[in-house]
Design a protein around this motif. Structure first.
Motif, PDB file in Angstrom:
ATOM      1  N   PRO A 111       8.187  -0.221   7.702  1.00 31.91           N
ATOM      2  CA  PRO A 111       7.560   0.932   8.290  1.00 31.91           C
ATOM      3  C   PRO A 111       7.232   2.085   7.431  1.00 31.91           C
ATOM      4  CG  PRO A 111       9.182  -0.154   9.920  1.00 31.91           C
ATOM      5  CD  PRO A 111       9.485  -0.829   8.465  1.00 31.91           C
ATOM      6  N   SER A 112       8.267   2.354   6.621  1.00 32.61           N
ATOM      7  CA  SER A 112       8.160   3.603   6.064  1.00 32.61           C
ATOM      8  C   SER A 112       7.126   3.202   4.773  1.00 32.61           C
ATOM      9  CB  SER A 112       9.439   4.072   5.107  1.00 32.61           C
ATOM     10  OG  SER A 112       9.971   2.905   4.436  1.00 32.61           O
ATOM     11  N   LEU A 114       4.318   1.038   4.789  1.00 29.34           N
ATOM     12  CA  LEU A 114       3.188   1.081   5.628  1.00 29.34           C
ATOM     13  C   LEU A 114       2.593   2.299   5.795  1.00 29.34           C
ATOM     14  CD1 LEU A 114       3.408  -1.898   8.294  1.00 29.34           C
ATOM     15  CD2 LEU A 114       2.530  -1.961   5.889  1.00 29.34           C
ATOM     16  N   LYS A 115       3.743   3.377   6.233  1.00 32.56           N
ATOM     17  CA  LYS A 115       3.309   4.706   6.348  1.00 32.56           C
ATOM     18  C   LYS A 115       2.583   5.133   5.135  1.00 32.56           C
ATOM     19  CE  LYS A 115       4.730   9.016   8.209  1.00 32.56           C
ATOM     20  NZ  LYS A 115       5.805   9.867   8.637  1.00 32.56           N
ATOM     21  N   GLU A 116       3.097   4.965   4.001  1.00 34.69           N
ATOM     22  CA  GLU A 116       2.629   5.549   2.829  1.00 34.69           C
ATOM     23  C   GLU A 116       1.232   4.791   2.329  1.00 34.69           C
ATOM     24  OE1 GLU A 116       4.044   5.450  -2.169  1.00 34.69           O
ATOM     25  OE2 GLU A 116       5.389   4.707  -0.642  1.00 34.69           O
ATOM     26  N   ALA A 118      -0.905   3.366   4.742  1.00 39.06           N
ATOM     27  CA  ALA A 118      -1.830   3.981   5.594  1.00 39.06           C
ATOM     28  C   ALA A 118      -2.399   5.275   4.888  1.00 39.06           C
ATOM     29  CB  ALA A 118      -1.438   4.255   6.655  1.00 39.06           C
ATOM     30  N   ALA A 119      -1.649   6.263   4.128  1.00 42.56           N
ATOM     31  CA  ALA A 119      -2.165   7.353   3.664  1.00 42.56           C
ATOM     32  C   ALA A 119      -2.974   7.239   2.727  1.00 42.56           C
ATOM     33  CB  ALA A 119      -1.045   8.199   3.335  1.00 42.56           C
ATOM     34  N   PRO A 122      -6.643   4.473   4.427  1.00 47.17           N
ATOM     35  CA  PRO A 122      -6.792   4.482   5.554  1.00 47.17           C
ATOM     36  C   PRO A 122      -7.599   3.384   6.482  1.00 47.17           C
ATOM     37  CG  PRO A 122      -7.921   6.049   4.588  1.00 47.17           C
ATOM     38  CD  PRO A 122      -7.057   5.406   3.672  1.00 47.17           C
TER      39      PRO A 122
END
Length: 307
Positions: A111-112, A114-116, A118-119, A122
């Motif tokens: 999850p962490s 994928l958060k990076e 996605a930034a 996008p």
């Protein structure tokens, strides 16, 4: 008039011009000298001019060769920039990446990342196949997933396994359990405990069964769950204890539990990235692959004692 020039011919010309030697240029390009000579001959034929003066001692550019050199260099630089630009545009446009991952890593690390991801990208779409080790391996072998995070696959001939870190199995127990006060627990001490295990088809179960095969006293399984997360839920409910990878206890998902090092024997697994040999990841998948590898390398699990 249209001149038919091949990229390998221009590269051959540039290599010979740089090295002033057909032998050195052939070694640089990993081709034979006759093959290199044929490329130069085709280029000279297409241009209608001799590009090199060849003597027994050295190779030098002719006037036509000196005139052609800056144009050849510029052409290859422009081609490289064009290819790089297309790759970068492809990443920015997005694309679909499929990642197969064992659940413990999927829950606590992915999850962490994928958060990076996605930034930075996008528009990219990501599908996560969070299944057992065998299913993760099968997904990568079959080409369903671009790459995977797993602890099996090193023995597969079609799979490239890049081990990143090794983690030990620990005993997950409620903090109020009598064993929680110990610095470590041996497998012999678990003979009378209510033991919770993952299913027989689980890769983790296979590792544990193999390691304990020669023990005279083994814990009797009272409860069984398909995945580590299910086993952890049963432990949290006070139904027993379970041997789990140390990563399962990272974070705040189970604040009432602690992990104790297991001894006699110690059991560990190597977590790594897997992908098909000979296959090249598309730019978006390669970007995620690099970010996952970096995150895994910087977040290696530590001993769980005192968790």
């Amino acid at each position: 008039m249209r001149i038919d020039l091949q990229t390998d011919e221009i590269l051959a010309f540039l290599a010979v011009a740089e090295k002033s030697s057909f032998k050195a240029a052939a070694e640089e390009l990993f081709v034979s000298q006759p093959a290199l000579s044929r490329r130069i001959e085709r280029l000279e034929s297409a241009l209608g001019s001799q590009l090199f003066e060849r003597t027994t001692r050295r190779v030098s550019l002719t006037q036509a060769g000196r005139q052609f050199l800056p144009h050849a260099q510029a052409a290859m630089e422009e081609l490289e920039l064009a290819i790089r630009g297309i790759s970068e545009t492809s990443i920015q446009r997005g694309g679909m990446v499929t990642l197969a991952c064992v659940p413990t890593v999927a829950n606590h690390l992915v999850p962490s990342v994928l958060k990076e991801f996605a930034a930075k990208f996008p528009k990219a779409r990501v599908k996560v196949i969070d299944e057992g080790a065998a299913q993760v391996l099968e997904s990568v072998v079959a080409g369903i997933a671009d790459f995977g995070i797993n602890f099996i696959g090193a023995q597969e001939s079609d799979i490239e396994f890049e081990g990143v870190y090794q983690e030990n199995f620990v005993l997950a127990v409620p903090r109020r359990h009598s064993l929680a006060r110990q610095a470590s627990v041996s497998w012999d001490e678990l003979a009378e405990e209510s033991f919770i295990s993952v299913g027989g088809t689980s890769g983790n179960r296979t590792l544990i069964d193999h390691a304990l095969a020669k023990l005279k006293k083994r814990p009797a399984i009272r409860y069984e769950a398909n995945h580590i997360a299910g086993a952890m839920g049963l432990v949290a409910a006070g139904l027993g204890v379970a041997a789990v990878p140390s990563l399962a206890l990272f974070g705040d998902a189970y604040p009432t539990l602690t992990g104790l090092p297991l001894t006699g024997p110690r059991i560990s697994r190597t977590i790594g990235l897997i992908h098909r040999k000979g296959s090249k990841l598309h730019p978006t998948a390669q970007a995620l692959f690099g970010m996952v590898k970096k995150a895994m390398s910087s977040r290696k699990p530590k001993p769980a004692a005192g968790h």
